[in-house]
Design an enzyme around this catalytic site. Structure first.
Site, PDB file in Angstrom:
ATOM      1  N   SER A 159       0.876  -1.184   0.000  1.00 14.74           N
ATOM      2  CA  SER A 159       0.000   0.000   0.000  1.00 14.74           C
ATOM      3  C   SER A 159       0.906   1.224   0.000  1.00 14.74           C
ATOM      4  O   SER A 159       2.091   1.112   0.337  1.00 14.74           O
ATOM      5  CB  SER A 159      -0.845  -0.020   1.287  1.00 14.74           C
ATOM      6  OG  SER A 159      -1.435   1.240   1.526  1.00 14.74           O
TER       7      SER A 159
ATOM      8  N   TYR B  65      -1.833  -1.061  10.400  1.00 14.17           N
ATOM      9  CA  TYR B  65      -1.805  -1.209   8.935  1.00 14.17           C
ATOM     10  C   TYR B  65      -0.464  -0.702   8.387  1.00 14.17           C
ATOM     11  O   TYR B  65       0.163  -1.361   7.548  1.00 14.17           O
ATOM     12  CB  TYR B  65      -2.986  -0.425   8.346  1.00 14.17           C
ATOM     13  CG  TYR B  65      -3.257  -0.680   6.883  1.00 14.17           C
ATOM     14  CD1 TYR B  65      -3.953  -1.818   6.470  1.00 14.17           C
ATOM     15  CD2 TYR B  65      -2.858   0.230   5.917  1.00 14.17           C
ATOM     16  CE1 TYR B  65      -4.233  -2.038   5.118  1.00 14.17           C
ATOM     17  CE2 TYR B  65      -3.129   0.016   4.567  1.00 14.17           C
ATOM     18  CZ  TYR B  65      -3.815  -1.117   4.179  1.00 14.17           C
ATOM     19  OH  TYR B  65      -4.091  -1.328   2.842  1.00 14.17           O
TER      20      TYR B  65
HETATM   21  P1  NAD Z   1     -11.282  -6.540  -0.012  1.00 14.82           P
HETATM   22  O1  NAD Z   1     -11.834  -6.329   1.361  1.00 14.82           O
HETATM   23  O2  NAD Z   1     -12.150  -6.269  -1.199  1.00 14.82           O
HETATM   24  O3  NAD Z   1     -10.712  -8.032  -0.147  1.00 14.82           O
HETATM   25  C1  NAD Z   1      -9.950  -8.614   0.869  1.00 14.82           C
HETATM   26  C2  NAD Z   1      -9.774 -10.092   0.596  1.00 14.82           C
HETATM   27  O4  NAD Z   1      -8.983 -10.647   1.666  1.00 14.82           O
HETATM   28  C3  NAD Z   1     -11.077 -10.881   0.567  1.00 14.82           C
HETATM   29  O5  NAD Z   1     -11.004 -11.890  -0.437  1.00 14.82           O
HETATM   30  C4  NAD Z   1     -11.128 -11.533   1.956  1.00 14.82           C
HETATM   31  O6  NAD Z   1     -11.863 -12.743   1.975  1.00 14.82           O
HETATM   32  C5  NAD Z   1      -9.648 -11.784   2.195  1.00 14.82           C
HETATM   33  N1  NAD Z   1      -9.347 -11.921   3.617  1.00 14.82           N
HETATM   34  C6  NAD Z   1      -9.543 -11.014   4.603  1.00 14.82           C
HETATM   35  N2  NAD Z   1      -9.184 -11.545   5.795  1.00 14.82           N
HETATM   36  C7  NAD Z   1      -8.774 -12.805   5.556  1.00 14.82           C
HETATM   37  C8  NAD Z   1      -8.309 -13.864   6.374  1.00 14.82           C
HETATM   38  N3  NAD Z   1      -8.221 -13.767   7.711  1.00 14.82           N
HETATM   39  N4  NAD Z   1      -7.978 -15.025   5.790  1.00 14.82           N
HETATM   40  C9  NAD Z   1      -8.094 -15.180   4.455  1.00 14.82           C
HETATM   41  N5  NAD Z   1      -8.527 -14.224   3.624  1.00 14.82           N
HETATM   42  C10 NAD Z   1      -8.871 -13.051   4.174  1.00 14.82           C
HETATM   43  O7  NAD Z   1      -9.961  -5.653  -0.047  1.00 14.82           O
HETATM   44  P2  NAD Z   1      -9.104  -4.963  -1.228  1.00 14.82           P
HETATM   45  O8  NAD Z   1      -9.328  -3.502  -1.156  1.00 14.82           O
HETATM   46  O9  NAD Z   1      -9.263  -5.686  -2.486  1.00 14.82           O
HETATM   47  O10 NAD Z   1      -7.638  -5.190  -0.621  1.00 14.82           O
HETATM   48  C11 NAD Z   1      -6.726  -6.122  -1.133  1.00 14.82           C
HETATM   49  C12 NAD Z   1      -5.327  -5.700  -0.683  1.00 14.82           C
HETATM   50  O11 NAD Z   1      -5.013  -4.420  -1.214  1.00 14.82           O
HETATM   51  C13 NAD Z   1      -5.165  -5.589   0.831  1.00 14.82           C
HETATM   52  O12 NAD Z   1      -3.926  -6.135   1.232  1.00 14.82           O
HETATM   53  C14 NAD Z   1      -5.185  -4.096   1.072  1.00 14.82           C
HETATM   54  O13 NAD Z   1      -4.471  -3.730   2.229  1.00 14.82           O
HETATM   55  C15 NAD Z   1      -4.517  -3.597  -0.190  1.00 14.82           C
HETATM   56  N6  NAD Z   1      -4.806  -2.204  -0.509  1.00 14.82           N
HETATM   57  C16 NAD Z   1      -6.086  -1.785  -0.732  1.00 14.82           C
HETATM   58  C17 NAD Z   1      -6.329  -0.449  -1.026  1.00 14.82           C
HETATM   59  C18 NAD Z   1      -7.712   0.105  -1.263  1.00 14.82           C
HETATM   60  O14 NAD Z   1      -7.868   1.330  -1.337  1.00 14.82           O
HETATM   61  N7  NAD Z   1      -8.720  -0.727  -1.438  1.00 14.82           N
HETATM   62  C19 NAD Z   1      -5.255   0.457  -1.078  1.00 14.82           C
HETATM   63  C20 NAD Z   1      -3.966  -0.016  -0.864  1.00 14.82           C
HETATM   64  C21 NAD Z   1      -3.761  -1.355  -0.584  1.00 14.82           C
END
Ligand code: NAD
Length: 265
Positions: free
Chosen positions: A147, A160
């Site tokens: 991130s 985080y």
């Molecule tokens: P999301 O909430 O849409 O998806 C998260 C996924 O992780 C889901 O498939 C969920 O089932 C899985 N997950 C959560 N906890 C879990 C656990 N204990 N065991 C197994 N699986 C688990 O989130 P997203 O926005 O797609 O995020 C994906 C990645 O991108 C993350 O690492 C997040 O930190 C990173 N990220 C997101 C953003 C944003 O703005 N959305 C920005 C920077 C980084």
């Protein structure tokens, strides 16, 4: 040069691929011929149905595993099952993640432990299991979705930021230790991406400002980013695809922002 089907014969395991960035990445890699190990916290029936859908849409092999990444033994079983079923994890995308926002002083201990376990320790454990078969094959791609919070901080994101800075660091070590084996390891550092992960933060902002959710979504982006739009999940998937190509074979140990110029400021 077209990249169509250039991942044929490779298998990609994408953690957290039942939603958001992970699901979009699974679609992009499958479109380019990779077999897919879907993973995430959904009911087994739903996960198996998603895998079937991937197989029929893309003519690839797909499987689903619902391991809870908070448990190291479940991670071990996930990796063993994937490697046993498909032979190897050639492309490992560590993407699953959770968020909780609170001041450092008031941060609940169980949330700290969960964020460190899922967002950081799981990345270490999956790499530890995937690298030996990558080495045997002389080829591997590790892409860890960190991130901007792996590079800079924001208020109320102590766990985080700690986890994502840790991901950036451990990825660099993976890159160095495996540089001679055809394995690259990189972190991707997105800014705002339009997924369910950030909906609680948008709602919180909307409540505090007394504005509608849609307005809060637009306003929140520009508190951090120069580009006023959130990235769409498939844009992260396309960057991950590029890191899997031969053209990217010399990119390793990098932390690549895709953040609308957030960290340029
Ligand atoms: P999301 O909430 O849409 O998806 C998260 C996924 O992780 C889901 O498939 C969920 O089932 C899985 N997950 C959560 N906890 C879990 C656990 N204990 N065991 C197994 N699986 C688990 O989130 P997203 O926005 O797609 O995020 C994906 C990645 O991108 C993350 O690492 C997040 O930190 C990173 N990220 C997101 C953003 C944003 O703005 N959305 C920005 C920077 C980084």
């Amino acid at each position: 040069m077209t990249t169509a089907k250039q991942l044929s014969g490779k298998t990609a395991l994408i953690t957290g691929s039942t939603s958001g960035i992970g699901l979009a990445t699974a679609h992009v890699l499958a479109q380019h011929g990779a077999n897919i190990v879907l993973h995430g916290l959904v009911a087994d029936e739903e996960g198996q149905a998603m895998a079937k859908e991937f197989e029929s849409s893309y003519g690839i092999q797909a499987m689903f595993n619902g391991a809870n990444l908070a448990q190291p033994e479940a991670i071990s079983a996930l990796m063993d099952s994937a490697i046993r079923t498909v032979g190897a994890v050639d492309i490992l995308v560590n993407n699953a993640g959770i968020q909780h926002t609170e001041t450092l002083e008031a941060f609940p201990e169980e949330k700290w432990q969960a964020i460190i376990a899922i967002n950081l320790s799981a990345v270490f454990f999956t790499m530890q299991k995937a690298i030996p078969t990558m080495k045997q094959k002389g080829w591997g791609r590790i892409i860890n979705v960190a991130s901007v919070h792996g590079l800079v901080a924001s208020l109320k994101k102590s766990a985080y930021c700690a986890a994502k800075h840790g991901v950036v660091g451990v990825t660099k070590v993976a890159a160095l230790e495996n540089a001679e084996y055809g394995i690259t390891a990189n972190s991707i550092c997105p800014g705002w991406v339009d997924t369910p992960l950030i909906s609680a933060q948008i709602q919180d902002f909307a409540d505090k400002q007394g504005i509608e959710y849609a307005q809060a979504k637009r306003d929140l982006v520009t508190t951090k980013q120069a580009i006023p739009d959130m990235a769409q999940p498939n844009q992260i998937g396309e960057l991950i695809l590029f890191l899997c190509t031969d053209a990217a074979r010399n990119i390793s140990g990098a932390s690549l922002p895709i953040d609308g110029a957030w960290t340029a400021q």
